[in-house]
Design a protein around this motif. Structure first.
Motif, PDB file in Angstrom:
ATOM      1  N   ILE A  23       0.836  -1.204   0.000  1.00  0.00           N
ATOM      2  CA  ILE A  23       0.000   0.000   0.000  1.00  0.00           C
ATOM      3  C   ILE A  23       0.866   1.247   0.000  1.00  0.00           C
ATOM      4  N   LEU A  24       1.907   1.238   0.808  1.00  0.00           N
ATOM      5  CA  LEU A  24       2.827   2.369   0.859  1.00  0.00           C
ATOM      6  C   LEU A  24       3.436   2.633  -0.511  1.00  0.00           C
ATOM      7  N   ALA A  25       3.899   1.587  -1.168  1.00  0.00           N
ATOM      8  CA  ALA A  25       4.533   1.740  -2.472  1.00  0.00           C
ATOM      9  C   ALA A  25       3.557   2.264  -3.519  1.00  0.00           C
ATOM     10  N   ALA A  26       2.313   1.806  -3.450  1.00  0.00           N
ATOM     11  CA  ALA A  26       1.332   2.161  -4.470  1.00  0.00           C
ATOM     12  C   ALA A  26       0.743   3.549  -4.264  1.00  0.00           C
ATOM     13  N   ASP A  27       0.457   3.903  -3.013  1.00  0.00           N
ATOM     14  CA  ASP A  27      -0.344   5.101  -2.761  1.00  0.00           C
ATOM     15  C   ASP A  27       0.245   6.060  -1.738  1.00  0.00           C
ATOM     16  N   GLY A  28       1.429   5.779  -1.232  1.00  0.00           N
ATOM     17  CA  GLY A  28       2.072   6.700  -0.316  1.00  0.00           C
ATOM     18  C   GLY A  28       1.656   6.520   1.133  1.00  0.00           C
ATOM     19  N   PRO A  29       2.307   7.226   2.042  1.00  0.00           N
ATOM     20  CA  PRO A  29       2.103   7.027   3.478  1.00  0.00           C
ATOM     21  C   PRO A  29       0.716   7.405   3.956  1.00  0.00           C
ATOM     22  N   GLU A  30       0.068   8.347   3.269  1.00  0.00           N
ATOM     23  CA  GLU A  30      -1.271   8.744   3.709  1.00  0.00           C
ATOM     24  C   GLU A  30      -2.284   7.621   3.555  1.00  0.00           C
ATOM     25  N   ALA A  31      -1.935   6.612   2.726  1.00  0.00           N
ATOM     26  CA  ALA A  31      -2.847   5.474   2.526  1.00  0.00           C
ATOM     27  C   ALA A  31      -2.691   4.408   3.600  1.00  0.00           C
ATOM     28  N   LEU A  32      -1.715   4.554   4.483  1.00  0.00           N
ATOM     29  CA  LEU A  32      -1.494   3.562   5.535  1.00  0.00           C
ATOM     30  C   LEU A  32      -2.516   3.770   6.655  1.00  0.00           C
ATOM     31  N   GLN A  33      -3.645   3.140   6.502  1.00  0.00           N
ATOM     32  CA  GLN A  33      -4.742   3.236   7.458  1.00  0.00           C
ATOM     33  C   GLN A  33      -5.179   1.840   7.852  1.00  0.00           C
ATOM     34  N   ALA A  34      -5.523   1.682   9.125  1.00  0.00           N
ATOM     35  CA  ALA A  34      -5.865   0.358   9.651  1.00  0.00           C
ATOM     36  C   ALA A  34      -7.024  -0.270   8.887  1.00  0.00           C
ATOM     37  N   ARG A  35      -8.018   0.510   8.558  1.00  0.00           N
ATOM     38  CA  ARG A  35      -9.188  -0.055   7.873  1.00  0.00           C
ATOM     39  C   ARG A  35      -8.835  -0.560   6.489  1.00  0.00           C
ATOM     40  N   ARG A  36      -8.076   0.230   5.750  1.00  0.00           N
ATOM     41  CA  ARG A  36      -7.688  -0.225   4.412  1.00  0.00           C
ATOM     42  C   ARG A  36      -6.805  -1.453   4.493  1.00  0.00           C
ATOM     43  N   LEU A  37      -5.878  -1.459   5.426  1.00  0.00           N
ATOM     44  CA  LEU A  37      -4.979  -2.597   5.577  1.00  0.00           C
ATOM     45  C   LEU A  37      -5.759  -3.855   5.928  1.00  0.00           C
ATOM     46  N   ALA A  38      -6.722  -3.727   6.834  1.00  0.00           N
ATOM     47  CA  ALA A  38      -7.536  -4.877   7.221  1.00  0.00           C
ATOM     48  C   ALA A  38      -8.318  -5.418   6.036  1.00  0.00           C
ATOM     49  N   THR A  39      -8.853  -4.532   5.229  1.00  0.00           N
ATOM     50  CA  THR A  39      -9.586  -4.955   4.033  1.00  0.00           C
ATOM     51  C   THR A  39      -8.669  -5.677   3.059  1.00  0.00           C
ATOM     52  N   GLU A  40      -7.454  -5.175   2.919  1.00  0.00           N
ATOM     53  CA  GLU A  40      -6.483  -5.750   1.986  1.00  0.00           C
ATOM     54  C   GLU A  40      -6.177  -7.208   2.310  1.00  0.00           C
ATOM     55  N   VAL A  41      -6.090  -7.548   3.596  1.00  0.00           N
ATOM     56  CA  VAL A  41      -5.701  -8.905   3.995  1.00  0.00           C
ATOM     57  C   VAL A  41      -6.877  -9.740   4.489  1.00  0.00           C
ATOM     58  N   GLY A  42      -8.058  -9.163   4.500  1.00  0.00           N
ATOM     59  CA  GLY A  42      -9.235  -9.907   4.920  1.00  0.00           C
ATOM     60  C   GLY A  42      -9.293 -10.172   6.409  1.00  0.00           C
ATOM     61  N   MET A  43      -8.838  -9.191   7.207  1.00  0.00           N
ATOM     62  CA  MET A  43      -8.899  -9.311   8.660  1.00  0.00           C
ATOM     63  C   MET A  43      -9.671  -8.114   9.222  1.00  0.00           C
ATOM     64  N   SER A  44      -9.879  -8.120  10.509  1.00  0.00           N
ATOM     65  CA  SER A  44     -10.482  -6.971  11.169  1.00  0.00           C
ATOM     66  C   SER A  44      -9.388  -5.967  11.522  1.00  0.00           C
ATOM     67  N   THR A  45      -9.778  -4.723  11.777  1.00  0.00           N
ATOM     68  CA  THR A  45      -8.791  -3.715  12.155  1.00  0.00           C
ATOM     69  C   THR A  45      -8.102  -4.077  13.474  1.00  0.00           C
ATOM     70  N   MET A  46      -8.763  -4.891  14.293  1.00  0.00           N
ATOM     71  CA  MET A  46      -8.168  -5.299  15.563  1.00  0.00           C
ATOM     72  C   MET A  46      -6.859  -6.062  15.350  1.00  0.00           C
TER      73      MET A  46
END
Length: 232
Positions: A23-46
């Motif tokens: 995500i960092l490589a594709a969209d920069g540091p502002e894209a590093l958000q827990a919700r997006r990351l959780a969606t990316e890997v199919g997990m919860s933000t927890m």
């Protein structure tokens, strides 16, 4: 289930870290958000909090991974017969790592600092400022390379640690300018700017200009990414 799928399911922490780097490589540091990351890997933000203690901990691990990868790139330059060749090649390897991973590189050095981590770490002072041993290890490799040049040229005017810090500082400044596009449309910036910069630095450490020029030609002959580098 393939071995790759099995490994991915067995290591959620690694999955989160790798997804964050993508995500960092594709969209920069502002894209590093827990919700997006959780969606990316199919997990919860927890999961971010479970495995990293929050986004701040995740950012720290991304930076750690960046220095690990930098160390690996530098390890691709094994010590050879000529320490001047080795030091110049390390500078080029450092630049290649940064240009291959520009967003990660900027995050590593605090140029950008998404939530939870203070930017700016002094890699040159063990135990002060920088809390990542992986960063210290990368700098130590450069100190070793500079020490070899000094020993080979019988230079005693400066302490290797200080000279290595100057070398790193100069290459780092060049790299940030190239990443920012300051040299776009200006020919090959490696040939026009980085190689002459590295030449001056190595001569300042103790190598002769003639020997350094020969080393540059030797590196050019073995460097497919910069065939046009022929003169110091």
């Amino acid at each position: 289930m393939s071995p790759r799928e099995s490994t991915a399911k067995a290591h959620p922490r690694s999955r989160l870290l790798e997804a964050a780097i993508r995500i960092l490589a594709a969209d920069g540091p502002e894209a590093l958000q827990a919700r997006r990351l959780a969606t990316e890997v199919g997990m919860s933000t927890m999961a971010v909090y479970t495995h990293f203690g929050g986004m701040g901990g995740l950012i720290t691990e991304i930076v750690r991974e960046g220095f690990i990868r930098l160390g690996r790139r530098m390890e691709e330059i094994p010590p050879g017969d000529d320490p001047v060749v080795d030091l110049l090649a390390l500078g080029l390897a450092y630049r290649d790592h940064a240009l291959d991973n520009p967003q990660l590189y900027r995050l590593m050095f605090g140029v950008v600092s998404p939530g939870g981590r203070q930017g700016g770490k002094d890699l040159t002072v063990a135990g002060v400022g920088n809390d990542l041993p992986e960063g210290q290890a990368a700098f130590a490799r450069l100190v070793t390379a500079v020490t070899r040049v000094m020993e080979a040229t019988d230079t005693r005017e400066e302490e290797p640690h200080s000279a290595a810090a100057q070398f790193w500082s100069a290459i780092h400044g060049y790299v940030l300018l190239e990443i920012a596009g300051f040299f776009d449309g200006d020919g090959d910036p490696v040939e026009r700017y980085l190689v002459p910069l590295g030449t001056k630095l190595v001569v300042g450490i103790g190598a002769t200009p003639e020997h350094t020029a020969r080393c540059v030609r030797q590196i050019a002959a073995a460097r497919p990414r910069a065939e046009s580098i022929t003169e110091a």
